[in-house]
Design a protein around this motif. Structure first.
Motif, PDB file in Angstrom:
ATOM      1  N   GLY A 117       0.818  -1.202   0.000  1.00 13.29           N
ATOM      2  CA  GLY A 117       0.000   0.000   0.000  1.00 13.29           C
ATOM      3  C   GLY A 117       0.851   1.251   0.000  1.00 13.29           C
ATOM      4  O   GLY A 117       2.059   1.232  -0.237  1.00 13.29           O
ATOM      5  N   GLU A 118       0.212   2.374   0.304  1.00 18.62           N
ATOM      6  CA  GLU A 118       0.891   3.666   0.267  1.00 18.62           C
ATOM      7  C   GLU A 118       1.853   3.817   1.440  1.00 18.62           C
ATOM      8  O   GLU A 118       1.589   3.367   2.547  1.00 18.62           O
ATOM      9  N   VAL A 119       2.986   4.466   1.173  1.00 20.82           N
ATOM     10  CA  VAL A 119       3.951   4.795   2.222  1.00 20.82           C
ATOM     11  C   VAL A 119       3.851   6.298   2.480  1.00 20.82           C
ATOM     12  O   VAL A 119       4.340   7.103   1.694  1.00 20.82           O
ATOM     13  N   PRO A 120       3.191   6.702   3.575  1.00 20.50           N
ATOM     14  CA  PRO A 120       2.988   8.136   3.828  1.00 20.50           C
ATOM     15  C   PRO A 120       4.311   8.864   4.039  1.00 20.50           C
ATOM     16  O   PRO A 120       5.260   8.317   4.581  1.00 20.50           O
ATOM     17  N   GLU A 121       4.362  10.119   3.611  1.00 22.92           N
ATOM     18  CA  GLU A 121       5.532  10.970   3.789  1.00 22.92           C
ATOM     19  C   GLU A 121       5.085  12.296   4.389  1.00 22.92           C
ATOM     20  O   GLU A 121       4.039  12.834   4.024  1.00 22.92           O
ATOM     21  N   SER A 122       5.876  12.827   5.292  1.00 24.99           N
ATOM     22  CA  SER A 122       5.514  14.105   5.905  1.00 24.99           C
ATOM     23  C   SER A 122       5.720  15.267   4.945  1.00 24.99           C
ATOM     24  O   SER A 122       5.012  16.277   5.011  1.00 24.99           O
ATOM     25  N   GLY A 123       6.717  15.145   4.059  1.00 25.23           N
ATOM     26  CA  GLY A 123       7.010  16.226   3.131  1.00 25.23           C
ATOM     27  C   GLY A 123       7.693  17.408   3.780  1.00 25.23           C
ATOM     28  O   GLY A 123       7.837  18.463   3.159  1.00 25.23           O
ATOM     29  N   LEU A 124       8.124  17.258   5.034  1.00 31.62           N
ATOM     30  CA  LEU A 124       8.748  18.353   5.776  1.00 31.62           C
ATOM     31  C   LEU A 124      10.265  18.195   5.778  1.00 31.62           C
ATOM     32  O   LEU A 124      10.775  17.074   5.753  1.00 31.62           O
ATOM     33  N   LEU A 126      14.027  18.052   7.426  1.00 36.61           N
ATOM     34  CA  LEU A 126      14.428  17.363   8.645  1.00 36.61           C
ATOM     35  C   LEU A 126      14.376  18.274   9.857  1.00 36.61           C
ATOM     36  O   LEU A 126      13.931  17.859  10.927  1.00 36.61           O
ATOM     37  N   TRP A 127      14.824  19.525   9.731  1.00 37.16           N
ATOM     38  CA  TRP A 127      14.843  20.429  10.888  1.00 37.16           C
ATOM     39  C   TRP A 127      13.439  20.661  11.418  1.00 37.16           C
ATOM     40  O   TRP A 127      13.228  20.776  12.628  1.00 37.16           O
ATOM     41  N   ARG A 128      12.459  20.709  10.495  1.00 44.23           N
ATOM     42  CA  ARG A 128      11.074  20.915  10.909  1.00 44.23           C
ATOM     43  C   ARG A 128      10.540  19.685  11.637  1.00 44.23           C
ATOM     44  O   ARG A 128       9.833  19.799  12.649  1.00 44.23           O
ATOM     45  N   GLU A 129      10.884  18.501  11.137  1.00 43.21           N
ATOM     46  CA  GLU A 129      10.458  17.266  11.795  1.00 43.21           C
ATOM     47  C   GLU A 129      11.058  17.166  13.193  1.00 43.21           C
ATOM     48  O   GLU A 129      10.375  16.746  14.138  1.00 43.21           O
ATOM     49  N   LEU A 130      12.344  17.541  13.325  1.00 45.33           N
ATOM     50  CA  LEU A 130      12.995  17.502  14.636  1.00 45.33           C
ATOM     51  C   LEU A 130      12.341  18.485  15.607  1.00 45.33           C
ATOM     52  O   LEU A 130      12.154  18.173  16.788  1.00 45.33           O
ATOM     53  N   TRP A 131      11.984  19.650  15.108  1.00 47.15           N
ATOM     54  CA  TRP A 131      11.330  20.651  15.960  1.00 47.15           C
ATOM     55  C   TRP A 131       9.975  20.145  16.454  1.00 47.15           C
ATOM     56  O   TRP A 131       9.657  20.243  17.636  1.00 47.15           O
ATOM     57  N   ILE A 132       9.181  19.579  15.540  1.00 50.39           N
ATOM     58  CA  ILE A 132       7.862  19.063  15.921  1.00 50.39           C
ATOM     59  C   ILE A 132       8.015  17.920  16.914  1.00 50.39           C
ATOM     60  O   ILE A 132       7.287  17.839  17.916  1.00 50.39           O
ATOM     61  N   SER A 133       8.977  17.025  16.668  1.00 52.98           N
ATOM     62  CA  SER A 133       9.205  15.899  17.565  1.00 52.98           C
ATOM     63  C   SER A 133       9.622  16.367  18.951  1.00 52.98           C
ATOM     64  O   SER A 133       9.120  15.872  19.971  1.00 52.98           O
ATOM     65  N   ALA A 134      10.544  17.349  19.016  1.00 55.53           N
ATOM     66  CA  ALA A 134      11.000  17.868  20.306  1.00 55.53           C
ATOM     67  C   ALA A 134       9.866  18.568  21.042  1.00 55.53           C
ATOM     68  O   ALA A 134       9.683  18.393  22.254  1.00 55.53           O
ATOM     69  N   ARG A 135       9.087  19.363  20.329  1.00 55.02           N
ATOM     70  CA  ARG A 135       7.966  20.091  20.940  1.00 55.02           C
ATOM     71  C   ARG A 135       6.929  19.130  21.509  1.00 55.02           C
ATOM     72  O   ARG A 135       6.487  19.275  22.652  1.00 55.02           O
ATOM     73  N   ASP A 136       6.558  18.124  20.709  1.00 56.90           N
ATOM     74  CA  ASP A 136       5.539  17.173  21.165  1.00 56.90           C
ATOM     75  C   ASP A 136       6.062  16.302  22.302  1.00 56.90           C
ATOM     76  O   ASP A 136       5.318  15.963  23.224  1.00 56.90           O
ATOM     77  N   GLN A 187       3.364  10.986  12.727  1.00 57.64           N
ATOM     78  CA  GLN A 187       3.876  12.285  12.283  1.00 57.64           C
ATOM     79  C   GLN A 187       4.082  12.289  10.783  1.00 57.64           C
ATOM     80  O   GLN A 187       3.846  13.303  10.123  1.00 57.64           O
ATOM     81  N   ARG A 188       4.536  11.163  10.235  1.00 55.41           N
ATOM     82  CA  ARG A 188       4.673  11.063   8.772  1.00 55.41           C
ATOM     83  C   ARG A 188       3.320  11.164   8.086  1.00 55.41           C
ATOM     84  O   ARG A 188       3.233  11.555   6.918  1.00 55.41           O
ATOM     85  N   ARG A 189       2.263  10.812   8.785  1.00 59.02           N
ATOM     86  CA  ARG A 189       0.911  10.876   8.241  1.00 59.02           C
ATOM     87  C   ARG A 189       0.237  12.219   8.506  1.00 59.02           C
ATOM     88  O   ARG A 189      -0.953  12.386   8.224  1.00 59.02           O
ATOM     89  N   GLY A 190       0.990  13.149   9.079  1.00 58.96           N
ATOM     90  CA  GLY A 190       0.464  14.477   9.313  1.00 58.96           C
ATOM     91  C   GLY A 190      -0.519  14.571  10.455  1.00 58.96           C
ATOM     92  O   GLY A 190      -1.335  15.499  10.509  1.00 58.96           O
ATOM     93  N   VAL A 191      -0.459  13.631  11.400  1.00 60.87           N
ATOM     94  CA  VAL A 191      -1.382  13.611  12.527  1.00 60.87           C
ATOM     95  C   VAL A 191      -0.763  14.387  13.690  1.00 60.87           C
ATOM     96  O   VAL A 191       0.324  14.040  14.162  1.00 60.87           O
ATOM     97  N   GLU A 192      -1.453  15.417  14.155  1.00 52.40           N
ATOM     98  CA  GLU A 192      -0.962  16.243  15.256  1.00 52.40           C
ATOM     99  C   GLU A 192      -1.133  15.534  16.593  1.00 52.40           C
ATOM    100  O   GLU A 192      -1.867  14.544  16.710  1.00 52.40           O
TER     101      GLU A 192
END
Length: 274
Positions: A117-124, A126-136, A187-192
């Motif tokens: 099936g589909e492999v979801p991608e965040s499209g963000l 790396l620095w943005r992904e790290l920021w979101i991960s650290a914040r959450d 997070q790769r699926r864009g779920v907050e």
């Protein structure tokens, strides 16, 4: 109650998945080993400095006679080190996931590919992904700390504090540990974060069946390092179930160690281990 077994099944399946894909297991170990070395160094430093800290915060006791001076500062030293150890336990997973964000994201993508099936991608970036991960992760740690203080206070209730409260503590820890691990795939699926918590509460027993046994195992740091790659893989499998994502025949899509391209190409997918 059946969902408890479902959650545990995904934990076991994740360990089996990395067992079948040795290179992903090896790459998944690196962030945990780096974090473990950092934590051991910090705890050794705390061990050497805890008595000095206890003396610094109790200058009023300098003139106390033995054994009261030693008893006070010895108790404070133990509390300081114990608190540091507690922080290390509750933050180890979050820090490891942050350090290993590119590794674990790639591992999670490989699991999705192997399931078809589909492999979801965040499209963000790396620095943005790290920021979101650290914040959450900080938000989750604050929630855990709040429940920890509440349960600590309840621990003074006779009988209940020695029986029910510890069990609730492991359930709370297990739930939020599962949240941290499923965040890699979600997070790769864009779920907050708010949506993630709602999704996990909808299958609370499955989440506890996954997270509580892992919490018990993670009490031993060395065990946590070796279980982390499989935990990320199992969390990805559970996310697919929670979101109702369909899978093709995994055996047909798993011939290259979980590294086959997804349907329609592999645009934007990270392939670390080659």
């Amino acid at each position: 109650m059946r969902d408890l077994g479902v959650g545990f099944k995904y934990l076991v399946q994740g360990q089996k998945w990395v067992g079948r894909h040795g290179r992903w297991f090896g790459f998944g170990l690196l962030p945990g080993l780096v974090t473990l070395v950092l934590y051991i160094g910090a705890l050794i430093g705390l061990g050497y400095g805890a008595d000095d800290l206890a003396a610094w915060v109790t200058p009023f006791a300098d003139d106390w006679t033995s054994p009261w001076l030693g008893l006070l500062r010895g108790t404070l030293t133990g509390l300081v080190f114990g608190f540091g150890l507690f922080l290390a336990v509750i933050t180890f997973t979050a820090v490891t996931l942050l350090v290993g964000q590119p590794f674990y994201e790639s591992l999670s993508e490989a699991v999705d590919r192997s399931e078809g099936g589909e492999v979801p991608e965040s499209g963000l970036p790396l620095w943005r992904e790290l920021w979101i991960s650290a914040r959450d992760s900080l938000r989750v740690v604050l929630r855990v700390a709040f429940y920890g203080v509440l349960l600590f206070a309840c621990g003074f209730i006779p009988v209940v504090g020695q029986t029910v409260v510890p069990a609730l503590g492991f359930c709370v820890s297990g739930f939020f540990l599962a949240e941290e691990l499923t965040a890699v795939a979600l997070q790769r699926r864009g779920v907050e974060l708010k949506e993630r918590l709602t999704l996990l509460r909808g299958r609370r027993l499955a989440v506890l069946g996954f997270g509580v046994p892992l919490t018990l195992a993670f009490l031993v740091p060395f065990v946590a390092v070796f279980l982390m790659p499989g935990a990320v893989a199992g969390a990805t499998l559970m996310v697919r179930d929670l979101r109702g994502e369909t899978s093709d025949d995994s055996e047909e899509n798993d011939q290259d160690g979980g590294n086959l391209p997804p349907h329609g190409g592999d645009k934007g997918v990270h392939h670390l281990p080659h």
